[in-house]
Design a protein around this motif. Structure first.
Motif, PDB file in Angstrom:
ATOM      1  N   MET A 147       0.330 -20.510  -8.550  1.00 18.46           N
ATOM      2  CA  MET A 147      -0.935 -20.770  -8.742  1.00 18.46           C
ATOM      3  C   MET A 147      -1.215 -19.794  -9.890  1.00 18.46           C
ATOM      4  N   GLU A 148      -2.424 -19.562 -10.407  1.00 21.33           N
ATOM      5  CA  GLU A 148      -2.835 -18.805 -11.486  1.00 21.33           C
ATOM      6  C   GLU A 148      -3.762 -17.853 -11.044  1.00 21.33           C
ATOM      7  N   GLU A 149      -4.482 -17.811 -10.043  1.00 22.87           N
ATOM      8  CA  GLU A 149      -5.307 -16.658  -9.300  1.00 22.87           C
ATOM      9  C   GLU A 149      -5.204 -16.733  -7.962  1.00 22.87           C
ATOM     10  N   TYR A 150      -5.308 -15.511  -7.439  1.00 20.47           N
ATOM     11  CA  TYR A 150      -5.480 -15.435  -5.929  1.00 20.47           C
ATOM     12  C   TYR A 150      -6.487 -14.236  -5.617  1.00 20.47           C
ATOM     13  N   GLU A 151      -7.645 -14.718  -5.194  1.00 20.06           N
ATOM     14  CA  GLU A 151      -8.722 -13.929  -4.478  1.00 20.06           C
ATOM     15  C   GLU A 151      -9.006 -12.796  -5.875  1.00 20.06           C
ATOM     16  N   GLY A 152      -9.116 -13.665  -6.963  1.00 23.04           N
ATOM     17  CA  GLY A 152      -9.718 -12.877  -8.175  1.00 23.04           C
ATOM     18  C   GLY A 152      -8.608 -12.075  -8.905  1.00 23.04           C
ATOM     19  N   LEU A 153      -7.450 -12.276  -8.463  1.00 21.35           N
ATOM     20  CA  LEU A 153      -6.359 -11.547  -9.324  1.00 21.35           C
ATOM     21  C   LEU A 153      -5.682 -12.480 -10.103  1.00 21.35           C
ATOM     22  N   ASN A 154      -5.290 -12.171 -11.305  1.00 19.00           N
ATOM     23  CA  ASN A 154      -4.810 -12.921 -12.470  1.00 19.00           C
ATOM     24  C   ASN A 154      -3.380 -13.067 -12.145  1.00 19.00           C
ATOM     25  N   LEU A 155      -2.585 -13.979 -11.467  1.00 19.61           N
ATOM     26  CA  LEU A 155      -1.221 -13.791 -11.334  1.00 19.61           C
ATOM     27  C   LEU A 155      -0.555 -14.322 -12.626  1.00 19.61           C
ATOM     28  N   THR A 156      -1.068 -14.770 -13.530  1.00 25.46           N
ATOM     29  CA  THR A 156      -0.317 -15.180 -14.971  1.00 25.46           C
ATOM     30  C   THR A 156      -0.283 -13.875 -15.804  1.00 25.46           C
ATOM     31  N   ALA A 157      -1.027 -12.883 -15.538  1.00 28.87           N
ATOM     32  CA  ALA A 157      -1.111 -11.554 -16.208  1.00 28.87           C
ATOM     33  C   ALA A 157       0.183 -10.703 -15.827  1.00 28.87           C
ATOM     34  N   LEU A 158       0.652 -10.946 -14.688  1.00 27.29           N
ATOM     35  CA  LEU A 158       1.761 -10.403 -14.023  1.00 27.29           C
ATOM     36  C   LEU A 158       3.225 -10.567 -15.159  1.00 27.29           C
ATOM     37  N   LYS A 159       3.896  -9.483 -15.224  1.00 27.40           N
ATOM     38  CA  LYS A 159       5.153  -9.499 -15.910  1.00 27.40           C
ATOM     39  C   LYS A 159       6.162  -9.675 -14.990  1.00 27.40           C
ATOM     40  N   MET A 160       7.478  -9.731 -15.368  1.00 26.36           N
ATOM     41  CA  MET A 160       8.728  -9.879 -14.579  1.00 26.36           C
ATOM     42  C   MET A 160       8.942  -8.772 -13.773  1.00 26.36           C
ATOM     43  N   ASP A 161       9.051  -8.672 -12.507  1.00 26.72           N
ATOM     44  CA  ASP A 161       9.245  -7.529 -11.582  1.00 26.72           C
ATOM     45  C   ASP A 161       8.181  -6.769 -11.552  1.00 26.72           C
ATOM     46  N   GLN A 162       6.913  -7.441 -11.242  1.00 27.95           N
ATOM     47  CA  GLN A 162       5.595  -6.908 -11.082  1.00 27.95           C
ATOM     48  C   GLN A 162       4.992  -7.576  -9.931  1.00 27.95           C
ATOM     49  N   ALA A 163       4.166  -6.820  -9.162  1.00 25.60           N
ATOM     50  CA  ALA A 163       3.044  -7.309  -8.014  1.00 25.60           C
ATOM     51  C   ALA A 163       1.848  -6.891  -8.083  1.00 25.60           C
ATOM     52  N   TYR A 164       0.927  -7.351  -7.243  1.00 28.27           N
ATOM     53  CA  TYR A 164      -0.308  -6.606  -7.422  1.00 28.27           C
ATOM     54  C   TYR A 164      -0.398  -5.974  -5.932  1.00 28.27           C
ATOM     55  N   MET A 165      -0.923  -4.764  -5.793  1.00 30.52           N
ATOM     56  CA  MET A 165      -1.395  -3.807  -4.769  1.00 30.52           C
ATOM     57  C   MET A 165      -3.013  -3.831  -4.736  1.00 30.52           C
ATOM     58  N   VAL A 166      -3.325  -4.008  -3.659  1.00 32.15           N
ATOM     59  CA  VAL A 166      -4.943  -3.852  -3.525  1.00 32.15           C
ATOM     60  C   VAL A 166      -4.966  -2.683  -2.241  1.00 32.15           C
ATOM     61  N   GLY A 167      -5.836  -1.662  -2.645  1.00 33.47           N
ATOM     62  CA  GLY A 167      -5.853  -0.506  -1.752  1.00 33.47           C
ATOM     63  C   GLY A 167      -7.287  -0.252  -1.471  1.00 33.47           C
ATOM     64  N   THR A 168      -7.388   0.249  -0.293  1.00 33.70           N
ATOM     65  CA  THR A 168      -8.832   0.602   0.250  1.00 33.70           C
ATOM     66  C   THR A 168      -8.603   1.956   1.232  1.00 33.70           C
ATOM     67  N   SER A 169      -9.316   2.650   1.411  1.00 32.84           N
ATOM     68  CA  SER A 169      -9.614   4.073   2.150  1.00 32.84           C
ATOM     69  C   SER A 169     -10.757   4.305   2.788  1.00 32.84           C
ATOM     70  N   ASP A 170     -10.826   5.201   3.659  1.00 31.68           N
ATOM     71  CA  ASP A 170     -12.036   5.562   4.132  1.00 31.68           C
ATOM     72  C   ASP A 170     -12.467   6.990   3.813  1.00 31.68           C
TER      73      ASP A 170
END
Length: 581
Positions: A28-51
Motif C-alpha cells: 500500500m502507499e499510505e498507512y494511517e497518514g504515513l507515506n510508505l512510498t517515501a521510505l527508502k531501503m532498510d527504513q521503517a516508521y516509528m510513531v512515538g507517544t509519551s506522558d
C-alpha cells in the motif's frame, strides 16, 4: 455467481499479496497518514507517544562503544513519527528532561527505559513511553527482505542444474577418446581447473559486491572490526595470486629463462598494475593531482606481488631435491618455501612492532580503533592507529580514501583500507599462497594436496581466532580488513584453503565439475576487473528506474551487471582471448 466471483477475487488478491511479498513491495502507499512510498531501503516508521517530555536515543550495534545519539524529542501528550534504520539492530534509550545530541552509555540520570527493538523494512511501529516504562509494538508488519534473495538463488540454481544436465547429455552424445587424468599422479605442467575456478569465483563475487550486492550489508564489508562475506573477496585475489607464483616461476625456469629476466618481468608487471590502479581511482574519485588517491586494490596487489613473487624468484632453487627420509619427503613442500616463511615472519614482526609502538603524540600507543566517536571519543583524531597515522603523514589526507564506511559511522579523519602499513601483511598473504602453490608442485597425489591444504586451514583458522580472542572486538589483534590485521590474514587464508580444497576435489580430483560458470571469468580476471570499473556508470551494465528503494531492484541490477561480465568472459574464452599484464 456472486460467490464464485468473490472466491475468484479472493484468490487473485491472495496471489497478488504473495507476488508483492516476494518482490518486497509494501502492499500500500499510505498507512494511517504515513507515506510508505517515501521510505527508502532498510527504513521503517516509528510513531512515538509519551506522558512527559522525553528524548529518544539509539546506538547501532555497528558502532562499537559509541555514545547514544538523539533520534527524536517527544513532547508530553503529543504523537510524533520519524524514520528509523532497519539495517542493523540497535539499542534504544528514553531519557526524561534530556535533549543533548549525544549521551554516554554510563549516563543513567533521567533514564526511563532501555530497549532492543526488532524492526524491519517498511514496517510501522509504535513507541509508548510512560512513567511506568516503555514498550514498542508493531502496527504494521514489515516486508521480508530475504524472499527476493531466496527467489534469485532458486532461479540461478535451477538454471545451473538444467545447464549441467544439457552439457552432460551433449558430452555423452559427442564423447571422444580424450585422456582423463583422474589418477593420483598428475602431470605438473597440466593447468589445474581449480585455480581458474577459484579466481573466477573471486572476480564474479567482487563485481557483484562492487555493484551493490543488492544492498545486503552482510555481503558487503564490515565497518571496522569483524568480517562479512564481502571481506573475503580481496584477500582471495591476493592469496590465489600467491598460489600461482611457484607454478609460473618454475615454468619459466623449465623454459630456460634467466632468473634476472623473471625478476624484471615481475617488476614491470607490478609497475603496470600500480599505475593502472591509480588511473582507475579517478573513476570514483578526483583526478585533481592534489587530491589523487594513490593506493587502491590493484596497487595493493602490485606491491604484494612485487614482494612475494620477486623474493620467490630470487630464492627458489631451479631444481629442488628434498631431504632423504620419510620426514623430508612429507615436508618437502614446506622446506622448499623455507625462505618465504622466514620473510613472512619478518614482515609480521615488523608490522606488529610498528602497529603497537609508532603513534601520533596525541594518540595512545597500540590504538587499533576507527577514531571519531568510537569508545566515546577516547581518541577522536587517531583513526586507524599507526596505519592511519603513517598514511596521513607520508601520503597526506587528501590522497587517502575519503568515503569509507568507518568514517561514515564513526567520524574522524580519513583512513585508507589499502594504505601503506597493510602492504606488509598483504605480502604475507601472498607468501601463504606460495606455500599452497608449492604443495601443487611437490605433492603429486590428490589426497596429499587436499589433506595438507585442510591441515593448514585448521592451523591458520585457530591462530587467527586466538589472536582475535574468538570475538569481534576484544582480542589482542581483532580481525580487521581496513588494517589488514594479522588475524584477518590468517582467517581469510584459512577460508581460501577450504574453498580451494572444495574446488580442487570437484574439478581436478573427482572430475565431476568443469568449473562453470566461474572458470572462464577466472581466465580473464584482470580484464573483467578493469572492464567493470570502466563501465561502472554505463548502460547496459548499470541502469536505474525512478524508484530503486528495495533490495529486489538493487539485487536484480547487481545480478544483471555481473551476469553480463560472466557472459563476456565466456565469449572471450571461446575465442581464446586472454588478457594479462
Amino acid at each position: 455467481m456472486n460467490e464464485s466471483s468473490s472466491v475468484t477475487n479472493d484468490t487473485w488478491h491472495w496471489y497478488k499479496e504473495v507476488v508483492m511479498s516476494w518482490l518486497e513491495h509494501p502492499g500500500m502507499e499510505e498507512y494511517e497518514g504515513l507515506n510508505l512510498t517515501a521510505l527508502k531501503m532498510d527504513q521503517a516508521y516509528m510513531v512515538g507517544t509519551s506522558d512527559k517530555d522525553v528524548g529518544v536515543y539509539s546506538v547501532s550495534d555497528d558502532c562499537f562503544r559509541c555514545p547514544f545519539e538523539l533520534q527524536k524529542k517527544l513532547s508530553a501528550g503529543t504523537e510524533e513519527s520519524w524514520v528509523v534504520s532497519t539495517t542493523r539492530r540497535s539499542t534504544w534509550r528514553v531519557y526524561t528532561d534530556l535533549t543533548d545530541s549525544y549521551v554516554t552509555a554510563g549516563n543513567t540520570t533521567g533514564l526511563l527505559c532501555q530497549l532492543r527493538p526488532e524492526v524491519g523494512e517498511f514496517g510501522v511501529y509504535r513507541l509508548n513511553a510512560t512513567s511506568d516504562g516503555c514498550d514498542i509494538r508493531t502496527d504494521r508488519e514489515p516486508v521480508d527482505i530475504y524472499l527476493p534473495l531466496l527467489l534469485l538463488l532458486g532461479t540461478l540454481l535451477t538454471v545451473w542444474v538444467l545447464y549441467g544436465i544439457m552439457k552432460l547429455i551433449m558430452s555423452k552424445v559427442r564423447r571422444t577418446g580424450k585422456l582423463r587424468y583422474g589418477d593420483k599422479e598428475l602431470a605438473i605442467q597440466q593447468r589445474l581447473r581449480a585455480l581458474d575456478t577459484f579466481r573466477g569465483m573471486a572476480i564474479v563475487f567482487m563485481i557483484f559486491v562492487n555493484d551493490g550486492a543488492g544492498g545486503y550489508w552482510w555481503m558487503e564489508h564490515a565497518t571496522w572490526n569483524g568480517m562479512v562475506a564481502g571481506d573475503l573477496v580481496f584477500p582471495a585475489f591476493l592469496w590465489i595470486m600467491g598460489v600461482c607464483i611457484p607454478l609460473s616461476v618454475k615454468s619459466a625456469f623449465a623454459k630456460g629463462i634467466p632468473r634476472w629476466k623473471i625478476v624484471m618481468h615481475i617488476v614491470r608487471r607490478s609497475i603496470m598494475m600500480f599505475l593502472l590502479g591509480m588511473s582507475l581511482n579517478t573513476i570514483y574519485g578526483s583526478n585533481v593531482l592534489q587530491e589523487l588517491r594513490i593506493f587502491g586494490v590493484l596497487q595493493r596487489l602490485a606491491v604484494a606481488y612485487l614482494v612475494a613473487a620477486g623474493f620467490y624468484a630470487l630464492t627458489a632453487p631451479k631444481f629442488y631435491t628434498p631431504p632423504r627420509g620419510a620426514c623430508g619427503q612429507a615436508l618437502k613442500d614446506v622446506l622448499s618455501c623455507l625462505w618465504c616463511w622466514v620473510l613472512a615472519i619478518v614482515l609480521v614482526t615488523v608490522h606488529s612492532v610498528i602497529t603497537f609502538i609508532i603513534h601520533h603524540p596525541d594518540c595512545p600507543p597500540g590504538y587499533l580503533g576507527p577514531g571519531g566517536k568510537h569508545d566515546e571519543w577516547v581518541a577522536p583524531e587517531c583513526s586507524g592507529g599507526a596505519a592511519g597515522f603513517i598514511d596521513r603523514l607520508v601520503l597526506g589526507e587528501s590522497h587517502l580514501y575519503q568515503r569509507s564506511d568507518a568514517r561514515n559511522v564513526y567520524g574522524g579523519p580519513p583512513t585508507d583500507p589499502e594504505g601503506l602499513l597493510g602492504c606488509l601483511t598483504s605480502a604475507v598473504q601472498a607468501l601463504i599462497g606460495i606455500q599452497a602453490g608449492a604443495t601443487v608442485l611437490l605433492q603429486r597425489s590428490h589426497k596429499a594436496r587436499v589433506s595438507r591444504w585442510l591441515a593448514w586451514a585448521l592451523v591458520f583458522a585457530l591462530a587467527g581466532a586466538l589472536l582475535a580472542g574468538f570475538s569481534r572486538e576484544h582480542g589482542v589483534i581483532p580481525i580487521n580488513k581496513n588494517l589488514w590485521s594479522t588475524s584477518f590474514v590468517l582467517v581469510t587464508s584459512a577460508c581460501c584453503l577450504l574453498l580451494l580444497s572444495f574446488c580442487y576435489t570437484l574439478t581436478d580430483a573427482w572430475r565431476i565439475w568443469n568449473g562453470g560458470p566461474f572458470r572462464s571469468p577466472g581466465l580473464n580476471a584482470i580484464a573483467l576487473y578493469v572492464g567493470h570499473s570502466l563501465c561502472a556508470h554505463l548502460f547496459p551494465f548499470h541502469w536505474k528506474i525512478p524508484n530503486m528503494e528495495t533490495h529486489t531492484i538493487k539485487l536484480l541490477e547487481a545480478v544483471w551487471g555481473t551476469a553480463l561480465w560472466v557472459i563476456i568472459a565466456h565469449v572471450m574464452a571461446k575465442k581464446k582471448v586472454f588478457i594479462t599484464l
